[in-house]
Design a protein around this motif. Structure first.
Motif, PDB file in Angstrom:
ATOM      1  N   ALA A 455       0.832  -1.208   0.000  1.00 40.11           N
ATOM      2  CA  ALA A 455       0.000   0.000   0.000  1.00 40.11           C
ATOM      3  C   ALA A 455       0.865   1.257   0.000  1.00 40.11           C
ATOM      4  O   ALA A 455       0.606   2.217  -0.747  1.00 40.11           O
ATOM      5  CB  ALA A 455      -0.926  -0.008   1.207  1.00 40.11           C
ATOM      6  N   ILE A 456       1.907   1.254   0.826  1.00 43.88           N
ATOM      7  CA  ILE A 456       2.736   2.461   0.904  1.00 43.88           C
ATOM      8  C   ILE A 456       3.530   2.646  -0.379  1.00 43.88           C
ATOM      9  O   ILE A 456       3.878   3.777  -0.752  1.00 43.88           O
ATOM     10  CB  ILE A 456       3.673   2.402   2.140  1.00 43.88           C
ATOM     11  CG1 ILE A 456       4.090   3.814   2.566  1.00 43.88           C
ATOM     12  CG2 ILE A 456       4.891   1.563   1.884  1.00 43.88           C
ATOM     13  CD1 ILE A 456       2.970   4.670   3.085  1.00 43.88           C
ATOM     14  N   SER A 457       3.813   1.551  -1.099  1.00 49.53           N
ATOM     15  CA  SER A 457       4.535   1.690  -2.362  1.00 49.53           C
ATOM     16  C   SER A 457       3.680   2.425  -3.394  1.00 49.53           C
ATOM     17  O   SER A 457       4.210   3.163  -4.232  1.00 49.53           O
ATOM     18  CB  SER A 457       4.948   0.315  -2.894  1.00 49.53           C
ATOM     19  OG  SER A 457       3.838  -0.409  -3.373  1.00 49.53           O
ATOM     20  N   TYR A 458       2.357   2.228  -3.342  1.00 53.46           N
ATOM     21  CA  TYR A 458       1.480   3.002  -4.208  1.00 53.46           C
ATOM     22  C   TYR A 458       1.578   4.482  -3.863  1.00 53.46           C
ATOM     23  O   TYR A 458       1.685   5.346  -4.748  1.00 53.46           O
ATOM     24  CB  TYR A 458       0.037   2.526  -4.081  1.00 53.46           C
ATOM     25  CG  TYR A 458      -0.313   1.393  -5.006  1.00 53.46           C
ATOM     26  CD1 TYR A 458      -0.305   1.572  -6.384  1.00 53.46           C
ATOM     27  CD2 TYR A 458      -0.645   0.138  -4.514  1.00 53.46           C
ATOM     28  CE1 TYR A 458      -0.622   0.531  -7.244  1.00 53.46           C
ATOM     29  CE2 TYR A 458      -0.960  -0.907  -5.360  1.00 53.46           C
ATOM     30  CZ  TYR A 458      -0.943  -0.712  -6.723  1.00 53.46           C
ATOM     31  OH  TYR A 458      -1.244  -1.745  -7.570  1.00 53.46           O
ATOM     32  N   GLY A 459       1.535   4.794  -2.570  1.00 52.36           N
ATOM     33  CA  GLY A 459       1.634   6.185  -2.154  1.00 52.36           C
ATOM     34  C   GLY A 459       2.951   6.817  -2.565  1.00 52.36           C
ATOM     35  O   GLY A 459       2.988   7.963  -3.038  1.00 52.36           O
ATOM     36  N   ILE A 460       4.036   6.082  -2.419  1.00 52.70           N
ATOM     37  CA  ILE A 460       5.343   6.606  -2.827  1.00 52.70           C
ATOM     38  C   ILE A 460       5.400   6.745  -4.342  1.00 52.70           C
ATOM     39  O   ILE A 460       6.037   7.662  -4.879  1.00 52.70           O
ATOM     40  CB  ILE A 460       6.464   5.692  -2.301  1.00 52.70           C
ATOM     41  CG1 ILE A 460       6.474   5.719  -0.766  1.00 52.70           C
ATOM     42  CG2 ILE A 460       7.828   6.130  -2.836  1.00 52.70           C
ATOM     43  CD1 ILE A 460       7.450   4.765  -0.132  1.00 52.70           C
ATOM     44  N   GLY A 461       4.716   5.842  -5.053  1.00 52.13           N
ATOM     45  CA  GLY A 461       4.628   5.984  -6.499  1.00 52.13           C
ATOM     46  C   GLY A 461       3.899   7.262  -6.898  1.00 52.13           C
ATOM     47  O   GLY A 461       4.293   7.952  -7.845  1.00 52.13           O
ATOM     48  N   PHE A 462       2.815   7.604  -6.158  1.00 51.10           N
ATOM     49  CA  PHE A 462       2.131   8.869  -6.407  1.00 51.10           C
ATOM     50  C   PHE A 462       3.096  10.036  -6.174  1.00 51.10           C
ATOM     51  O   PHE A 462       3.164  10.971  -6.986  1.00 51.10           O
ATOM     52  CB  PHE A 462       0.921   9.019  -5.483  1.00 51.10           C
ATOM     53  CG  PHE A 462      -0.113   7.941  -5.629  1.00 51.10           C
ATOM     54  CD1 PHE A 462      -0.225   7.215  -6.797  1.00 51.10           C
ATOM     55  CD2 PHE A 462      -0.986   7.651  -4.585  1.00 51.10           C
ATOM     56  CE1 PHE A 462      -1.185   6.217  -6.930  1.00 51.10           C
ATOM     57  CE2 PHE A 462      -1.941   6.658  -4.704  1.00 51.10           C
ATOM     58  CZ  PHE A 462      -2.039   5.938  -5.881  1.00 51.10           C
TER      59      PHE A 462
END
Length: 815
Positions: A455-462
């Motif tokens: 989940a946090i990897s999606y946020g960091i991708g954003f």
């Protein structure tokens, strides 16, 4: 050319080249102080080489380029005067005309020596001379181009489904095509043939640099596994609805070739202007010229000898970690010390853990996911690894062990999806018969859950997308503005003038390609129920709008902002509950643009190397079509013959990238961003990382401007956070060992054995990659049904507790 490493928001590993600067394929790129280190912001000194400086090695031998542009056509080994004495009157006149033409070319090239590119970085790499009589699209190009395209396509697609995803790139072709072309020029007959009125020969003369470039472009135009094959794979393996070979082939070809039309129609904006430099192509230009330089090393080992030595060693050694002792691929020291401790397993495991104290004796572990460590400047590697440590070894343990979003009953690191109780999420329980979301079944079955790290990897991708845009604006904004103005106002540079000698590809060729591929894509999507026709039109508008502006950014800064998140949000909100439409839209909306920019980069390479444009068009198109056939055939062969493929039981064919792509199709397509990141979702806070991404580069940029010679000049925020986008599916231990390899080659050897490094480093890397690739294929054929007796070294996983659940549903020390 080779497209190297993409970083996407937790998508397939093949996308890991988009948000981060491209890995450097050769150290020979010269830099210019005037450009403010615009090539990846790395210290220029690290990449200074003999080919771009007045350098003398230990033997005081001067490195210098051969004037390949002055190479005489075949037959000029005898003086023209002598020829005239033995010829008839007609033949004499022909020879005189040829001589006059050559003298005219020589005068033009002499005049050109005083005119060069207005940019220092181009002047250092690209010749300002050309010989239009130098042959290019020859019989040798076709033979070697087809062979290398076949080998690279087969190898890269074969390894795409394996746990360690090795990928052979352009450097291997560049290295092997040179001796292969030379041997063909010495052995093939020079007899001329006449076929349907067309005169041709197998051997027009010495192997030259233009042939070398065309072979490389032929083989690498589409040698990596196409993104569309991910769609074909998940439909067949997970969604149990095989698209079929013919439909899959049309889908792949349309998504790949449509990019040609955008590439061709944007040439006047992205290729012709001198201000559009495309720094990555300068690396290839320098490497090609290095191969064709005049040098005399006496009895020293050549690059080719180093390649074959490393190839042989790698070929035989790979039998050990791949078959005899797979445990050597990942040596998890902490798991051996505490074999029953769950937390230790989670911290140390390679695939479902954080990779701490996990080492390897397998080159495929080092190079398969991140690419060869030799291809990355040391400073860039430090930025990448620092981002890895912050995300994987600091943020992830804190979030996971504090049970953020109730993820403590899930594994610490995986791309798999779960129910709230920690059991595997079965998408067939929430789908209708036509593979759309059934709202009633979804409400009854329960929401999907993913690990904290996923989940946090999606946020960091954003955050990474916004960070890159802000970073480019801060560091390159004025330069981009100035270059865009110059591209409209500046007169043609010497390279454009030299290219005027060749017939250009007319626009209507590219328009015809677009009409054919666009029409076919609508037919495929409608007939096979992949996506409605009007969404095909919308998906085509995305690259139509963004190819030029993003191409300008990449041409100047060498960094390409990805559109993957934009396309996922558009189709996710536009067609929620339809996973296949989601990934199909992303293929046509996102991959078409990246393919177009890859092709534009190749066109710029051909522009610099003075390759006839029509020859470029032919080899790019032929290479893409041939590669698509081979890659799809290999994909279907493996999916139909490997038992339990894409599951842990199918090791080593576990399809880690396809697994992540499937999870993304569920999250963004079947569930949709409205449910996944809505206000009622526990993952809603990750959207705020868009704003964090806008702030991150600013303080570092200020400190770099305020203290230009300090430590801060080495910090590159987009590079540092981009690595998170590949986690998962990338094994954490692979990053650790990749960084160790980079430390050995690009810090220790580069610093203390610089002459050796400059001469042999890339030959060594290409040899190791090629040797284990061929070895892996041969072992698959020999040992497909064989199995080593059970012993310690045959165990592929010595941290089994990491994959079987979280830390909350059992004590830290299992009994």
């Amino acid at each position: 050319m080779e497209s190297n490493t993409v970083v996407e928001n937790s998508e397939a590993a093949k996308e890991n080249r988009i948000l981060a600067p491209k890995p450097v394929a050769d150290p020979s790129l010269p830099t210019s102080p005037a450009l403010d280190a615009s090539f990846t912001d790395i210290l220029a000194e690290q990449w200074k080489t003999p080919e771009t400086a007045n350098y003398r090695d230990a033997s005081s031998q001067v490195f210098h380029f051969a004037d390949d542009e002055k190479t005489p056509p075949v037959g000029d080994d005898v003086d023209t005067k002598d020829k005239l004495e033995t010829k008839t009157e007609t033949e004499t006149q022909v020879l005189l005309n040829e001589k006059t033409a050559k003298e005219q070319i020589a005068r033009e090239n002499s005049d050109d020596e005083d005119e060069d590119s207005p940019y220092d970085i181009v002047r250092c790499s690209v010749s300002n001379k050309d010989n239009p009589e130098m042959y290019s699209l020859t019989f040798r190009v076709w033979v070697l181009g087809v062979i290398f395209t076949g080998v690279l396509s087969f190898v890269n697609q074969f390894f795409f489904y394996r746990q360690n995803q090795l990928s052979l790139g352009g450097s291997v072709v560049q290295l092997l095509a040179f001796p292969a072309g030379y041997i063909m020029s010495r052995t093939l007959p020079k007899r001329k043939f006449n076929t349907f009125g067309w005169t041709w020969t197998m051997n027009p003369g010495p192997f030259n640099i233009k042939e070398h470039v065309l072979i490389s472009i032929f083989a690498t135009a589409s040698s990596g596994s196409p993104y569309a094959i991910d769609v074909v794979t998940i439909k067949k393996i997970w969604y149990k609805s095989d698209l079929g070979f013919i439909a899959s082939l049309l889908f792949i070809l349309t998504s790949q070739i449509m990019g040609y039309s955008f590439a061709g129609l944007t040439r006047q904006f992205l290729v012709y202007p001198a201000a559009m430099i495309w720094p990555a192509t300068l690396i290839s230009v320098t490497l090609f010229r290095t191969f064709h330089e005049i040098q005399n090393f006496g009895s020293r080992m050549t690059r080719t000898k180093m390649f074959w030595l490393c190839f042989t060693i790698s070929f035989f050694w790979y039998f050990i970690p791949n078959f005899v002792a797979p445990a050597l691929s990942y040596i998890a020291i902490m798991c051996y010390i505490a074999p029953k401790n769950v937390i230790v397993h989670q911290l140390s495991d390679a695939y479902n853990g954080l990779g701490m104290m996990n080492f390897t004796l397998d080159w495929s572990t080092i190079s398969s996911n991140m690419g060869s460590p030799i291809a990355y400047p040391w400073v860039m590697a430090c930025n990448l690894f620092a981002g890895f440590v912050i995300v994987m070894w600091i943020i992830t343990p804190i979030g996971y062990y504090s049970n953020t979003w109730n993820t403590g009953n899930l594994p610490i690191y995986t791309a798999h999806l779960f129910k709230t109780n920690g059991s595997a999420y079965d998408i067939h329980q929430i789908m209708t018969s036509d593979q759309h979301l059934d709202e009633a079944k979804y409400a009854e079955y329960g929401p999907v859950r993913m690990t904290f790290q996923f989940a946090i990897s999606y946020g960091i991708g954003f955050a990474a997308i916004i960070t890159l845009l802000v970073y480019i604006g801060l560091h390159y904004g004025p330069e981009i503005y100035q270059r865009v103005r110059q591209s409209r106002e500046m007169e043609e540079d010497i390279h454009m003038k030299l290219m005027r000698r060749y017939e250009e590809v007319p626009h209507w060729w590219y328009i015809v390609l677009f009409v054919i591929t666009f029409t076919t894509s609508i037919v495929v999507c409608e007939v096979y129920h992949m996506m409605p026709w009007y969404w095909v039109i919308i998906s085509t508008i995305v690259p139509l709008v963004f190819t030029v502006p993003i191409g300008i950014i990449q041409a100047i800064s060498n960094q390409q902002p990805g559109l993957n998140v934009i396309t996922e949000f558009i189709i996710g909100y536009g067609m929620p509950g339809n996973p296949i439409a989601n990934v199909t839209f992303k293929v046509y909306g996102y991959i078409t643009m990246t393919q177009a920019l890859n092709l534009v980069s190749d066109l710029k390479l051909g522009h610099y190397m003075k390759i006839p444009p029509r020859h470029m068009f032919v080899v790019q198109l032929a290479g893409t079509i041939l590669a698509s056939f081979i890659e799809l055939a290999v994909a279907y062969w493996l999916m139909n013959t490997v038992k339990n493929i894409c599951t842990p039981e199918g090791y080593p064919f576990t399809c880690i990238s396809a697994n992540t792509f499937y999870s993304a199709s569920v999250l963004w397509g079947l569930i949709g961003p409205a449910k996944l990141f809505g206000t009622s979702s526990p993952y809603h806070p990750v959207l705020y990382l868009f704003f964090v991404g806008a702030i991150l580069p600013v303080p570092v940029w200020y400190l770099q401007k305020r203290y230009p010679q300090s430590f801060w000049r080495h910090i590159n925020i987009p590079v540092a956070i981009s690595i998170a986008g590949a986690m998962p599916p990338m094994p954490a231990a692979s990053v650790v060992n990749w960084f160790i390899g980079c430390f050995v080659f690009n810090y220790i050897l580069h610093k203390y054995r610089n002459t050796w490094w400059q001469r042999y480093a890339f030959s060594l890397s290409a040899g190791l990659d090629s040797g284990l690739a061929i070895s892996g294929i041969i072992q698959f054929g020999i040992f497909a049904k064989a199995k080593m007796p059970q012993w310690w070294g045959a165990d592929t996983n010595h941290c089994p507790l990491a994959a079987t659940g979280g830390f909350l549903n059992r004590p830290a020390t299992a009994s």
